[in-house]
Design an enzyme around this catalytic site. Structure first.
Site, short mmCIF file in Angstrom:
data_model
loop_
_atom_site.label_atom_id
_atom_site.label_comp_id
_atom_site.label_asym_id
_atom_site.label_seq_id
_atom_site.Cartn_x
_atom_site.Cartn_y
_atom_site.Cartn_z
N MET A 166 6.03 -15.57 1.99
CA MET A 166 5.13 -14.28 2.26
C MET A 166 4.03 -14.19 1.47
N SER A 175 -0.25 -2.73 -4.02
CA SER A 175 0.32 -2.00 -3.01
C SER A 175 -0.46 -1.65 -1.86
N THR A 231 -5.11 -2.37 6.66
CA THR A 231 -3.96 -2.95 7.11
C THR A 231 -4.09 -3.53 8.58
N LYS A 232 -4.65 -2.66 9.33
CA LYS A 232 -4.80 -2.95 10.88
C LYS A 232 -5.76 -4.16 11.20
N GLN A 427 24.78 -2.10 -23.22
CA GLN A 427 25.27 -1.10 -24.12
C GLN A 427 26.63 -1.41 -24.46
N GLY A 430 27.62 -3.70 -27.31
CA GLY A 430 26.90 -3.37 -28.57
C GLY A 430 26.00 -4.35 -28.91
N GLU A 454 8.03 -6.24 -3.16
CA GLU A 454 8.58 -5.56 -1.86
C GLU A 454 8.12 -4.17 -1.79
N ARG A 467 6.94 8.25 6.32
CA ARG A 467 7.07 7.45 7.64
C ARG A 467 8.62 7.70 8.22
N LYS A 468 9.71 7.59 7.19
CA LYS A 468 10.99 7.66 7.68
C LYS A 468 11.50 9.18 7.98
C1 ST9 Z 1 6.72 -9.59 -2.05
C2 ST9 Z 1 7.75 -10.65 -2.25
O1 ST9 Z 1 6.73 -8.58 -3.07
C3 ST9 Z 1 8.86 -10.40 -3.37
C4 ST9 Z 1 9.84 -11.41 -3.17
C5 ST9 Z 1 9.95 -12.45 -1.90
C6 ST9 Z 1 11.03 -13.18 -1.83
C7 ST9 Z 1 11.16 -13.99 -0.67
C8 ST9 Z 1 11.60 -13.44 0.49
C9 ST9 Z 1 12.87 -13.79 1.06
C10 ST9 Z 1 13.46 -13.04 2.13
C11 ST9 Z 1 13.66 -13.64 3.45
C12 ST9 Z 1 12.61 -13.34 4.40
C13 ST9 Z 1 12.90 -13.82 5.67
C14 ST9 Z 1 12.39 -12.94 6.81
C15 ST9 Z 1 12.80 -13.01 7.94
C16 ST9 Z 1 13.07 -12.05 9.03
C17 ST9 Z 1 13.61 -12.27 10.25
C18 ST9 Z 1 13.82 -11.20 11.10
N1 ST9 Z 1 8.37 -0.60 8.17
O2 ST9 Z 1 1.15 3.46 6.73
P1 ST9 Z 1 0.42 2.50 7.19
C19 ST9 Z 1 3.37 -1.34 9.23
S1 ST9 Z 1 5.62 -9.55 -0.93
C20 ST9 Z 1 7.73 -1.18 9.17
O3 ST9 Z 1 -0.84 3.22 7.79
P2 ST9 Z 1 -1.45 1.43 5.22
C21 ST9 Z 1 3.14 -0.61 10.63
O4 ST9 Z 1 2.83 -1.60 11.39
C22 ST9 Z 1 4.41 -8.17 -0.99
N2 ST9 Z 1 6.32 -1.34 9.48
O5 ST9 Z 1 0.02 1.94 5.91
C23 ST9 Z 1 2.08 0.29 10.49
O6 ST9 Z 1 1.42 0.55 11.62
P3 ST9 Z 1 2.11 2.00 12.38
C24 ST9 Z 1 5.07 -6.99 -0.52
C25 ST9 Z 1 5.65 -0.51 8.32
O7 ST9 Z 1 -1.75 2.51 4.56
C26 ST9 Z 1 1.24 -0.22 9.27
O8 ST9 Z 1 2.24 -1.11 8.62
N3 ST9 Z 1 4.28 -6.14 -0.68
C27 ST9 Z 1 6.29 0.30 7.52
O9 ST9 Z 1 -2.39 0.79 6.19
C28 ST9 Z 1 0.25 0.54 8.61
O10 ST9 Z 1 1.04 1.51 7.95
C29 ST9 Z 1 4.38 -4.74 -0.11
O11 ST9 Z 1 5.62 -4.50 0.39
C30 ST9 Z 1 7.55 0.12 7.23
N4 ST9 Z 1 8.38 0.79 6.37
O12 ST9 Z 1 -0.82 0.22 4.26
C31 ST9 Z 1 3.27 -3.74 -0.21
N5 ST9 Z 1 5.11 0.67 6.67
O13 ST9 Z 1 1.98 3.15 11.56
C32 ST9 Z 1 3.78 -2.37 -0.55
C33 ST9 Z 1 4.21 0.25 7.20
O14 ST9 Z 1 0.89 1.99 13.46
N6 ST9 Z 1 2.68 -1.44 -0.08
N7 ST9 Z 1 4.21 -0.44 8.43
O15 ST9 Z 1 3.33 1.66 12.93
C34 ST9 Z 1 3.27 -0.79 1.11
O16 ST9 Z 1 4.16 -0.80 1.94
C35 ST9 Z 1 2.02 0.10 1.65
O17 ST9 Z 1 2.80 1.50 2.14
C36 ST9 Z 1 1.31 -0.31 3.08
C37 ST9 Z 1 0.05 0.89 3.04
C38 ST9 Z 1 0.79 -1.64 2.82
C39 ST9 Z 1 2.20 -0.33 4.12
P1 FAD Z 2 -0.29 -1.85 -8.22
O1 FAD Z 2 -0.44 -1.66 -6.60
O2 FAD Z 2 -1.73 -2.01 -8.71
O3 FAD Z 2 0.40 -0.69 -8.74
C1 FAD Z 2 0.55 -0.26 -10.04
C2 FAD Z 2 1.14 1.09 -10.42
O4 FAD Z 2 0.57 2.12 -9.53
C3 FAD Z 2 2.52 0.90 -9.69
O5 FAD Z 2 3.51 1.79 -10.65
C4 FAD Z 2 2.65 1.73 -8.26
O6 FAD Z 2 3.77 2.32 -8.01
C5 FAD Z 2 1.31 2.58 -8.40
N1 FAD Z 2 0.77 2.83 -7.27
C6 FAD Z 2 -0.05 2.17 -6.64
N2 FAD Z 2 -0.61 2.49 -5.54
C7 FAD Z 2 -0.10 3.89 -5.53
C8 FAD Z 2 -0.08 4.99 -4.44
N3 FAD Z 2 -0.84 4.75 -3.23
N4 FAD Z 2 0.88 5.79 -4.97
C9 FAD Z 2 1.55 5.93 -5.76
N5 FAD Z 2 1.59 5.31 -6.73
C10 FAD Z 2 1.07 4.02 -6.62
N6 FAD Z 2 3.60 -10.57 -3.22
C11 FAD Z 2 3.38 -11.33 -2.11
O7 FAD Z 2 2.51 -10.97 -1.43
N7 FAD Z 2 4.18 -12.25 -1.97
C12 FAD Z 2 5.21 -12.49 -2.91
O8 FAD Z 2 5.96 -13.45 -2.76
C13 FAD Z 2 5.42 -11.96 -3.88
N8 FAD Z 2 6.24 -11.89 -5.08
C14 FAD Z 2 6.23 -11.52 -6.16
C15 FAD Z 2 6.65 -11.81 -7.34
C16 FAD Z 2 6.65 -11.26 -8.51
C17 FAD Z 2 7.67 -11.65 -9.79
C18 FAD Z 2 5.89 -10.19 -8.75
C19 FAD Z 2 5.61 -9.53 -10.03
C20 FAD Z 2 5.10 -9.87 -7.76
C21 FAD Z 2 5.32 -10.44 -6.49
N9 FAD Z 2 4.54 -9.98 -5.29
C22 FAD Z 2 4.43 -10.95 -4.20
C23 FAD Z 2 3.70 -9.01 -5.61
C24 FAD Z 2 4.27 -7.52 -5.62
O9 FAD Z 2 4.57 -7.34 -4.16
C25 FAD Z 2 3.10 -6.67 -5.98
O10 FAD Z 2 2.95 -6.73 -7.37
C26 FAD Z 2 3.59 -5.22 -5.81
O11 FAD Z 2 3.64 -4.76 -4.31
C27 FAD Z 2 2.69 -3.99 -6.41
O12 FAD Z 2 1.46 -4.38 -6.45
P2 FAD Z 2 0.56 -4.35 -7.96
O13 FAD Z 2 1.45 -5.36 -8.60
O14 FAD Z 2 -0.69 -5.02 -7.44
O15 FAD Z 2 0.66 -3.10 -8.45
#
Ligand code: ST9
Ligand code: FAD
Length: 616
Positions: A166, A175, A231-232, A427, A430, A454, A467-468
């Site tokens: 992904m 983020s 994001t959109k 802990q 020890g 994530e 959101r929730k």
């Molecule tokens: C990563 C990978 O970190 C780590 C390890 C990977 C391991 C591999 C995976 C293995 C798992 C296997 C997977 C298989 C999958 C198969 C599945 C099978 C079914 N819920 O609030 P807005 C959407 S990867 C649902 O305005 P902003 C929604 O469409 C990196 N949808 O946000 C919404 O539109 P609307 C991970 C949600 O201000 C739209 O987004 N990185 C949800 O534009 C815009 O929403 C992160 O997770 C939700 N909870 O953007 C990024 N929330 O509202 C973290 C949003 O119209 N940052 N949508 O419905 C965020 O989550 C931010 O809040 C943001 C903000 C990007 C959403």
């Molecule tokens: P930043 O977004 O820069 O955040 C820095 C700090 O600021 C954090 O404490 C955060 O909580 C805070 N912060 C940022 N924005 C806000 C806000 N709006 N409000 C409050 N606090 C905020 N990404 C992928 O796409 N695919 C992958 O497979 C994947 N795997 C990963 C594996 C590893 C080992 C690591 C380290 C990361 C991986 N990531 C992956 C990326 C991961 O999802 C991001 O690191 C994570 O989403 C945070 O983004 P960032 O590191 O840029 O931190």
């Protein structure tokens, strides 16, 4: 001896004695399963997890994957490759797949219980093995209805057991996914050329599968009506490492222009490669628009929702094995005399005799088992969604409660697990806990990531409230609160605990009410929004404690009833006694803190927002 200590007894207790998950077996899509089969499945995965999957856990941490910058390839450690092969050969990953993709339809509650053991024994095995699971998203076009081409690619991903990734994050878009700059340029043949640099991509390069399918968020350019800011404006593309015939799945022998240009050196989970991926530098990186629609962020969230559940389960599974390792050590380690027998010649006792060690062990037990129950409880709502979908219907209440619980499983589960692994499990050992001779230091290093990827904990807190709760119009939290209220008012053996639960529920409701007032007041004075955001992580942790306490008391009721009925084996007697004790302990030791949290929330002001940056 295996580092991994599972807890099948507890898993079965949750599924069949507390949550009644046997009700979904033998019906609908789970028609071919019954409780006996489910228990046999749990037993088999348990053995696999404790043996072949757990075996290379330490070795592949000490001898991590090797990146060759010249060829831009990764050589995986041999020991890990063997564990990965054992898992793929075992076909257990098929329980996560639908029948359309040759899966073995299994209710989510049983699925996550099985996967808990894989994730606890060797989380990277699960992560690398997820390629076929990713195919579900490709098959359905990310929920928009896949094209014939998408379905064909999905089948190859399963049949040929390809890896998948992904791909969201970029150097300036973590983020804030919407800040991503990677571009997608349309081509005459219907494909797209992807250009940009993505960062931190898990499983981005390795030598364990024939091909890797990257699911990439990119911004289309030069196409009217799509590709705007945020994001959109993102679309989701299927970008293979190697080109292949879309119909037959055979590789054409042609390399696609996406390369791992770096592999990060990390604190933990070292065997899971974390790659910088460069697209289209010199040679084109060809991709195909998923589902032929520009709806990337919503499509990617199908993956993210599953991955957030996975990350929480991984963290909780690690805390559980951390606790069980600590317990085993504590039962053997002799140190000091009993407090009541302080003489110099007094016999030395095992550390389980010391009150502070008992406090620590019970803290670990109640959180680990309570959060395991949280995972199964959440998966129970996924069962409802799954059953309804199979019947061609929707269970919207279950969908919304599941959505509400996901940030708790992920955000609360990972925070509590990583902290307790360090402050309590390690802990207990020890100084020995600090040594590489025991698995705990690696658990701590490997589990820290769960609070980061994530979506960080801060993001989970915001997701929960904005959101929730708010965007949901309070529907799911209303349903959850009604369930808790009905339980509190019901009769049951743990009477006093119900009263404390009631107080804790009022405290959580008080904070939610306060935050809603602040968000309402923001219409007049926008800076009130800061007040809300100063409390989102607090609410995440409070609601997590409350739901876990509720579930522990429910489990405690079941156990107390069994004890009252009598006729138990010694093992069951001990098990149920432990269940009642952990519920009472959690309620008495954790819930009163929510009153303090509420008071802190009530005193929130804007002082730290007014502070000049230089004063920090
Ligand atoms: C990563 C990978 O970190 C780590 C390890 C990977 C391991 C591999 C995976 C293995 C798992 C296997 C997977 C298989 C999958 C198969 C599945 C099978 C079914 N819920 O609030 P807005 C959407 S990867 C649902 O305005 P902003 C929604 O469409 C990196 N949808 O946000 C919404 O539109 P609307 C991970 C949600 O201000 C739209 O987004 N990185 C949800 O534009 C815009 O929403 C992160 O997770 C939700 N909870 O953007 C990024 N929330 O509202 C973290 C949003 O119209 N940052 N949508 O419905 C965020 O989550 C931010 O809040 C943001 C903000 C990007 C959403
Ligand atoms: P930043 O977004 O820069 O955040 C820095 C700090 O600021 C954090 O404490 C955060 O909580 C805070 N912060 C940022 N924005 C806000 C806000 N709006 N409000 C409050 N606090 C905020 N990404 C992928 O796409 N695919 C992958 O497979 C994947 N795997 C990963 C594996 C590893 C080992 C690591 C380290 C990361 C991986 N990531 C992956 C990326 C991961 O999802 C991001 O690191 C994570 O989403 C945070 O983004 P960032 O590191 O840029 O931190």
């Amino acid at each position: 001896m295996s580092h991994y200590k599972s807890n099948v007894r507890d898993i079965e207790f949750n599924l069949f004695e507390v949550l009644g998950r046997d009700a979904v077996l033998g019906t609908g899509p789970a028609e071919e399963l019954d409780v006996e089969t489910a228990r046999a499945m749990l037993a088999e995965v348990d053995v696999l997890a404790r043996t072949k999957l757990a075996e290379p856990f330490a070795d592949s941490d000490r001898n991590p994957p090797h990146y060759d910058a010249e060829t831009r390839t990764v050589a995986m450690p041999e020991s890990f490759k063997m564990a990965f092969k054992s898992y793929m050969d075992s076909d257990w990953w098929r329980v996560e797949l639908s029948a359309d993709l040759d899966g073995q339809p299994t209710p989510p509650s049983l699925r996550w219980s099985l996967m808990e053991m894989v994730l606890g024994a060797n989380p990277a095995v699960y992560i690398y093995s997820a390629g076929p699971k990713f195919s579900e998203v490709v098959y359905t076009g990310g929920g928009n209805g896949g094209t014939e081409r998408d379905r064909s690619i999905a089948r190859h991903m399963v049949d040929r057991q390809w890896g998948a990734t992904m791909v969201l994050t970029e150097p300036d878009a973590g983020s804030d996914v919407g800040a991503g700059r990677t571009r997608a340029i349309p081509q005459d043949d219907g494909s797209w050329h992807i250009e940009g640099v993505k960062r931190f991509i898990t499983s981005g390069e390795h030598d364990m599968t024939e091909n890797i399918i990257h699911l990439v968020l990119a911004r289309p350019v030069g196409v009217e009506g799509v590709g705007g800011p945020g994001t959109k404006g993102l679309s989701l593309f299927v970008v293979p490492k190697y080109h292949f015939d879309h119909e037959t799945g055979e590789l054409t022998g042609e390399r696609n222009g996406v390369y791992a240009t770096n592999v990060e050196k990390k604190m933990g989970i070292k065997v899971s490669t974390t790659c910088e991926l460069t697209f289209g530098d010199g040679e084109p990186a060809k991709g195909w628009l998923l589902g032929e629609v520009h709806d990337g962020i919503a499509q990617m969230f199908k993956v993210i929702e599953h991955a957030r559940m996975m990350v929480g389960t991984k963290a909780i599974a690690t805390l559980s094995t951390g606790y069980l390792n600590a317990l085993e050590y504590a039962k053997e380690r002799k140190q000091g005399a009993d407090l009541l027998n302080p003489g110099k010649d007094a016999p030395r006792v095992t550390i389980t005799h010391h009150p502070d060690v008992r406090r620590s062990l019970m803290t670990q037990k109640s959180f680990a088992e309570g959060m395991r129950l949280l995972v199964a409880y959440t998966a129970g709502f996924q069962d409802r969604v799954w059953m309804a979908e199979a019947a061609g219907e929707r269970d919207e209440d279950a969908e919304r409660i599941n959505d509400l619980l996901l940030p708790i499983v992920k955000g609360y589960g990972s925070e509590r697990s990583w902290v307790l692994l360090g402050t309590e499990s390690l802990q207990t050992f020890g100084g020995s806990g600090f040594l590489a001779d025991y698995p705990i230091e690696q658990y701590v290093r490997d589990a820290k990531i769960d609070t980061l990827y994530e979506g960080t904990t801060a993001i989970q807190g915001q997701d929960l409230f904005f959101r929730k709760i708010i965007k949901d119009g309070g529907h799911a939290i209303g349903l959850l609160t009604a369930e808790l209220s009905a339980f509190i008012e019901s009769e049951g053996p743990l009477t006093e605990e119900r009263a404390t639960l009631k107080r804790a529920m009022d405290d959580v409701a008080g904070v939610v009410g306060l935050m809603i007032n602040d968000i309402t007041a923001a219409a007049q004075e926008p800076r009130n929004t800061y007040k809300v955001a100063l409390n989102t992580t607090r609410l995440l942790m409070m609601l997590g404690d409350l739901v876990v306490a509720y579930l522990l008391v429910r489990a405690g009721d079941v156990a107390a009833t069994k004890l009252e009925q009598g006729g138990l084996s010694a093992a069951d007697e001990a098990f149920y006694t432990g269940k009642v004790a952990s519920a009472r302990f959690f309620v008495a030791q954790v819930l009163p803190k929510l009153t303090a949290e509420r008071k802190i929330a009530e005193r929130t002001d804007l002082a730290i927002m007014d502070l000049p940056e230089a004063a920090f």
